[in-house]
Write a protein that holds these residues in place. Structure first.
Motif, PDB file in Angstrom:
ATOM      1  N   ARG A 157      -2.992  -8.278  -4.625  1.00 34.78           N
ATOM      2  CA  ARG A 157      -1.703  -8.410  -5.298  1.00 34.78           C
ATOM      3  C   ARG A 157      -0.722  -9.227  -4.463  1.00 34.78           C
TER       4      ARG A 157
ATOM      5  N   SER B 244       0.832  -1.205   0.000  1.00 38.41           N
ATOM      6  CA  SER B 244       0.000   0.000   0.000  1.00 38.41           C
ATOM      7  C   SER B 244       0.861   1.247   0.000  1.00 38.41           C
TER       8      SER B 244
ATOM      9  N   ARG C 256      -8.784   8.012 -17.741  1.00 40.30           N
ATOM     10  CA  ARG C 256      -7.558   8.605 -17.190  1.00 40.30           C
ATOM     11  C   ARG C 256      -7.401  10.075 -17.576  1.00 40.30           C
TER      12      ARG C 256
ATOM     13  N   GLY D 286       2.052   2.281  -3.386  1.00 42.24           N
ATOM     14  CA  GLY D 286       1.006   2.632  -4.351  1.00 42.24           C
ATOM     15  C   GLY D 286       0.511   1.481  -5.194  1.00 42.24           C
ATOM     16  N   MET D 287       0.646   0.239  -4.703  1.00 39.96           N
ATOM     17  CA  MET D 287       0.149  -0.924  -5.449  1.00 39.96           C
ATOM     18  C   MET D 287      -1.373  -0.970  -5.358  1.00 39.96           C
ATOM     19  N   PRO D 288      -2.092  -0.997  -6.483  1.00 36.61           N
ATOM     20  CA  PRO D 288      -3.549  -1.095  -6.424  1.00 36.61           C
ATOM     21  C   PRO D 288      -3.987  -2.435  -5.854  1.00 36.61           C
ATOM     22  N   SER D 289      -5.038  -2.429  -5.027  1.00 39.65           N
ATOM     23  CA  SER D 289      -5.568  -3.647  -4.393  1.00 39.65           C
ATOM     24  C   SER D 289      -4.445  -4.463  -3.755  1.00 39.65           C
TER      25      SER D 289
ATOM     26  N   ARG E  11       7.123  -2.064  -8.497  1.00 38.23           N
ATOM     27  CA  ARG E  11       6.606  -1.646  -7.190  1.00 38.23           C
ATOM     28  C   ARG E  11       6.792  -2.756  -6.151  1.00 38.23           C
TER      29      ARG E  11
ATOM     30  N   GLN F 105       6.077   7.465 -12.515  1.00 40.53           N
ATOM     31  CA  GLN F 105       5.443   7.047 -11.271  1.00 40.53           C
ATOM     32  C   GLN F 105       6.455   6.410 -10.318  1.00 40.53           C
TER      33      GLN F 105
ATOM     34  N   MET G 259       3.958  -2.845 -11.943  1.00 40.64           N
ATOM     35  CA  MET G 259       3.586  -3.478 -10.677  1.00 40.64           C
ATOM     36  C   MET G 259       4.731  -4.317 -10.133  1.00 40.64           C
TER      37      MET G 259
ATOM     38  N   GLY H  47      -3.327   6.401 -13.084  1.00 39.25           N
ATOM     39  CA  GLY H  47      -4.059   5.158 -13.264  1.00 39.25           C
ATOM     40  C   GLY H  47      -3.371   4.163 -14.187  1.00 39.25           C
ATOM     41  N   GLU H  48      -3.950   2.965 -14.249  1.00 37.80           N
ATOM     42  CA  GLU H  48      -3.427   1.890 -15.078  1.00 37.80           C
ATOM     43  C   GLU H  48      -4.125   1.877 -16.434  1.00 37.80           C
TER      44      GLU H  48
END
Length: 674
Positions: A146, A136, A641, A139-142, A161, A191, A158, A624-625
């Motif tokens: 993951r 988190s 986006r 900045g990893m989504p979900s 990250r 990013q 990802m 965003g992705e």
């Protein structure tokens, strides 16, 4: 006292018959909370310096002399058990290729938790919780989801990250980032760099940023060490280095940048020759053989390091740039330093290739009978043309469809619909046997030239292979053609008997270029041909491509995610997003007056070799992705986006419409021009 102090470090790599002096007597310090940049060409010793600090040297590697003090402890005096407690705890490292550095048999969460459990004695549950917390943080989504994924299930950004999360799991005092953004798109690169910068500020750790990209460190490093042939040749603050480089090598790196050539309309400066053999390093200045200012004393003696009155340190008998003065007073421009040649250009002729409504959908199948359950919309109605002698650049993030367009034009994939008119024939409608007739006209220049060559073949056979397949002339004429090509791309005829592994990266790309030129094509599709090359080698390949184009009237489709490179080499630029062409026009117009918000976002994310410009950039860019091409957004595909998106963007797809009278077109309901 400095957090890290490296003193007179020597690192050697023992080979069977020789010893490589990979790092030869370097010294530098890193203060707590400071970011230090280390830049230079491949083989300069950057990565070996980082690995020496971590004591993760390859087989045969040793650091017999010098010292590396971390918080007062000399890491070179620790035994392996003591050093194991330092790695991952006091010092974290982000490796260059996360896919090969992550364990493919373990979930991301377990790999992060492993470090916490080893160094902090955490329980299995505590390690899992810490893994989600750190994911988190980066900045990893979900993050919880993951943490259960394996490395191959994550995108490149990802995975990077996840690698950063592992390095930060125990909140180290020092983070070493070795080329952390080399293989990433400019949007993901921005990013990741902002993430590292933000974590440094939040956690108060020091950072060593190792890279060959001068733009990457421009707005992020406090000080910079420039390395060449195992030594630090220049060190100073970032602002002073960029405004007033004193060592000729540093100056040459700046002059090789694509944005310098594009801004001035001149060919890029190419550093001649190759770095010295570090198994037998010269006793004099190691850069003298490649230096445009070298004199007799440079070839006879090793220049000592000197420090001017403002603390700018460099090792050169005949320094370049302004006299010793403050960075505020120093203003040095490209025209002050070099007499640049005018960029060669080919005369544009009639339309060679006309692409109309090109579509490529990849089916998604399931079960034993391979029943189709969906499709991937890789290319969705793309139209553009290429004239004789013209270079059309195609840019966009990974997954936008650039490479698929290249494969369709080169005949490596079949089209779903649309047409590709070349020489009166529709390539999309031809059967495989009929298409072979036109294969000589279109050749592909691959991104990874080494992977594209058979390692068991000598390069003579590699380059001659297209001529053999097409049955062009007899053996003698083919061999003569190959020798002519090698001379044209700047390689000696003696190199024809070597194998691919015996060439450097830049030389292999020249071999790949010669292979593409062998059948005398009218169009070369170049897919990321310089993305993996140092800036100095990159400039040589780009200049070579421009020279050959001007001489033979070649056309190029030049694919890249780097807008600076594309701007330098292209006449027109097309911007792709999720299978759609969202903007196309003259290179300078697209670069300086973008219409689409996606193009503007790409431009804002390009690392620029100017500290003031980099610091002035907003920490935003494209957020965003990239959405899935299996189920792309309705209407404008960029709307999820886009900062200007409104209700109509989801209801109707904007068409390509002209902006100005120079052929500049864009597809946007709320264009930037308005």
């Amino acid at each position: 006292m400095a957090l890290l102090e490296v003193q007179n470090l020597h690192t050697q790599i023992k080979l069977k018959r020789s010893v490589v002096q990979a790092v030869d007597g370097i010294s530098f310090t890193v203060e707590a909370g400071e970011t230090i940049g280390i830049v230079g060409e491949s083989g300069s010793g950057k990565t070996m310096t980082a690995m020496s600090i971590m004591r993760l040297l390859p087989n045969g590697g040793s650091s017999p002399d010098g010292s590396i003090f971390l918080d007062g402890r000399d890491l070179l005096q620790l035994d392996e058990d003591q050093m194991a407690k330092v790695r991952g705890n006091d010092v974290g490292m982000i490796f260059q290729d996360p896919m090969t550095s992550l364990n493919p048999t373990m979930t991301i969460g377990k790999q992060i938790a492993e470090s916490v459990r080893i160094h902090r004695g955490a329980s299995k549950a505590e390690g899992h919780d810490r893994a989600i917390e750190v994911l988190s943080l980066v900045g990893m989504p979900s993050p919880a989801q993951r943490a259960r994924d394996y490395p191959h299930q994550l995108s490149g950004g990802m995975r990077q990250r996840a690698m950063i999360a592992i390095a930060l799991a125990n909140e180290p005092k020092l983070l070493i980032a070795d080329e952390p953004t080399t293989a990433l798109d400019v949007t993901v690169q921005k990013q990741i760099l902002e993430l590292i910068d933000g974590l440094r500020e939040r956690l108060g750790m020091a950072v060593i940023l190792v890279t060959h990209d001068l733009g990457v460190i421009a707005g992020r490093a406090d000080r910079v060490n420039v390395m060449y042939a195992g030594r630090i040749v220049e060190t100073t603050t970032t602002e002073r280095l960029y405004s007033n480089p004193r060592h000729p090598y540093t100056e040459a790196l700046f002059d090789s940048l694509p944005e310098r050539g594009a801004d001035s309309g001149t060919r890029l400066y190419s550093i001649p020759g190759m770095p010295p053999d570090l198994t037998r390093p010269p006793a004099a200045c190691r850069f003298a053989a490649r230096c445009r200012y070298a004199q007799d004393d440079c070839r006879a003696q090793d220049p000592p390091s000197r420090v001017d009155e403002v603390g700018h340190e460099f090792a050169c008998f005949h320094p370049v740039g302004a006299a010793e003065r403050s960075s505020q007073e120093a203003v040095v421009t490209l025209t002050d330093r070099t007499t640049a040649e005018v960029l060669p250009s080919a005369e544009l002729g009639e339309v060679l290739l006309e692409v109309t409504d090109l579509v490529k959908d990849f089916p998604i199948t399931k079960g034993f009978l391979r029943r189709q359950i969906g499709s991937v919309s890789a290319v969705a109605g793309v139209s553009f043309s290429i004239r004789k002698g013209e270079t059309v650049g195609l840019v966009g993030e990974s997954g936008c469809g650039k490479t698929t367009v290249a494969k369709l034009i080169a005949g490596l994939e079949d089209t779903t619909s649309g047409s590709m008119q070349l020489g009166g024939a529709d390539l999309a409608a031809l059967k495989p046997g009929e298409r072979r007739k036109y294969s000589r006209d279109v050749q592909l220049m691959f991104q990874d030239s080494y992977a594209a060559m058979d390692p068991r073949m000598r390069v003579r056979t590699v380059v001659r292979e297209p001529l053999d397949i097409q049955k062009v002339g007899d053996k003698e004429s083919r061999d003569a053609r190959i020798q002519e090509l090698f001379e044209q791309v700047g390689l000696p005829a003696s190199a024809l008997e070597r194998y691919p592994h015996e060439f450097s990266g830049g030389q292999r790309q020249r071999v790949g270029f010669a292979r593409a030129l062998a059948p005398a094509p009218r169009l070369i599709v170049a897919d990321e041909p310089v993305s993996a090359l140092d800036v100095s080698i990159q400039s040589q390949v780009l200049n070579l491509m421009k020279d050959v184009q001007a001489e033979h009237g070649l056309s190029y489709l030049f694919i890249s995610h780097d807008l600076s490179v594309v701007r330098y080499v292209s006449d027109r630029i097309g911007v792709m997003y999720l299978g759609k062409l969202v903007e196309i026009g003259p290179a300078e117009s697209v670069y300086s007056r973008p219409v689409h918000h996606y193009t503007r976002g790409l431009l804002d994310t390009i690392p620029v070799a100017d500290p003031e410009t980099e610091k002035a950039k907003a920490r935003s860019g494209i957020v965003g992705e990239l959405p899935s091409a299996i189920n792309p957004p309705s209407g404008c595909r960029f709307r999820t986006r886009c900062p200007a998106a409104q209700e109509i963007c989801g209801q109707s797809e904007p068409p390509l419409v002209p902006y100005g009278s120079d052929g500049h077109q864009a597809a946007c309901h709320f264009p930037i021009w308005e």
